[in-house]
Design an enzyme around this catalytic site. Structure first.
Site, short mmCIF file in Angstrom:
data_model
loop_
_atom_site.label_atom_id
_atom_site.label_comp_id
_atom_site.label_asym_id
_atom_site.label_seq_id
_atom_site.Cartn_x
_atom_site.Cartn_y
_atom_site.Cartn_z
N CYS A 25 0.81 -1.23 0.00
CA CYS A 25 0.00 0.00 0.00
C CYS A 25 0.84 1.28 0.00
CB CYS A 25 -0.98 0.01 1.17
SG CYS A 25 -2.25 -1.27 0.98
N HIS A 29 -2.62 3.22 -5.38
CA HIS A 29 -3.62 2.22 -5.77
C HIS A 29 -5.00 2.76 -5.42
CE1 HIS A 29 -2.87 1.55 -1.51
NE2 HIS A 29 -4.04 0.92 -1.44
N HIS A 31 -9.43 2.06 -4.54
CA HIS A 31 -10.45 1.23 -3.91
C HIS A 31 -11.83 1.68 -4.36
CE1 HIS A 31 -7.60 -0.57 -1.10
NE2 HIS A 31 -7.14 0.63 -0.84
N HIS A 75 -13.41 9.76 -7.09
CA HIS A 75 -12.44 9.85 -8.17
C HIS A 75 -11.32 10.85 -7.84
CE1 HIS A 75 -15.49 7.54 -10.22
NE2 HIS A 75 -14.52 7.14 -11.04
N GLU A 136 -12.98 -0.70 2.67
CA GLU A 136 -11.94 -0.43 1.68
C GLU A 136 -11.85 -1.55 0.65
OE1 GLU A 136 -8.08 1.49 2.96
OE2 GLU A 136 -7.36 -0.50 2.38
#
Length: 152
Positions: A25, A29, A31, A75, A136
């Site tokens: 992490c 990345h 979710h 976003h 998550e």
């Protein structure tokens, strides 16, 4: 008067990276987050009131959460603004990407605490934030409960 809890679920897409973390992490990345917002209050007991029988209109919860959380989070990429990720964030912002620099590590735990603080400020006087759940991944989530929160 009886107290009733009601919950509304929200979904948003966001990315993050955990600066200094010792696992995967640390990389940028994303979710598909799910957020459950639970409030508590007494139903309106006034037959002449348009919202008679409701604790709060689900549409009102939707408006508050969308305005104070989802609008910013969806976003977006979250970075710890107190880390070297700041330079990358500023570069990406310069290219038109939606970036939010936070004063903390953007973990689910810290995000949910921030969300709780934001929502508590915008709920009607007679409604209290009871709990939040921020999922998550399919198997991982953080929960916040007002009863566990420290007074500010």
């Amino acid at each position: 008067m009886t107290k009733i809890r009601i919950t509304k679920k929200f979904e948003f897409e966001a990315g993050h990276a955990l600066y200094g973390y010792d696992g995967k992490c640390k990389n940028i990345h994303g979710h598909s987050y799910k957020l459950w917002v639970t409030v508590i209050g007494s139903p309106i007991e006034d037959s002449s009131h348009v919202k008679n029988g409701m604790v709060i209109d689900f549409g009102d919860i939707k408006e508050i959460v969308n305005e104070h959380i989802i609008k910013e989070a969806d976003h977006t990429i979250f970075f710890n603004g107190n880390s070297p990720h700041r330079a990358l964030a500023e570069k990406l912002q310069g290219e038109g990407h939606r970036i939010v620099l936070l004063p903390y590590q953007p973990t689910s735990e810290m995000l949910i605490a921030d969300f709780a603080q934001r929502l508590q400020q915008h709920l009607p006087e007679n409604i209290s934030l009871y709990s939040l759940r921020l999922q998550e991944t399919e198997s991982s989530f953080a929960e916040w409960f007002a009863s566990f929160a420290l007074p500010s």
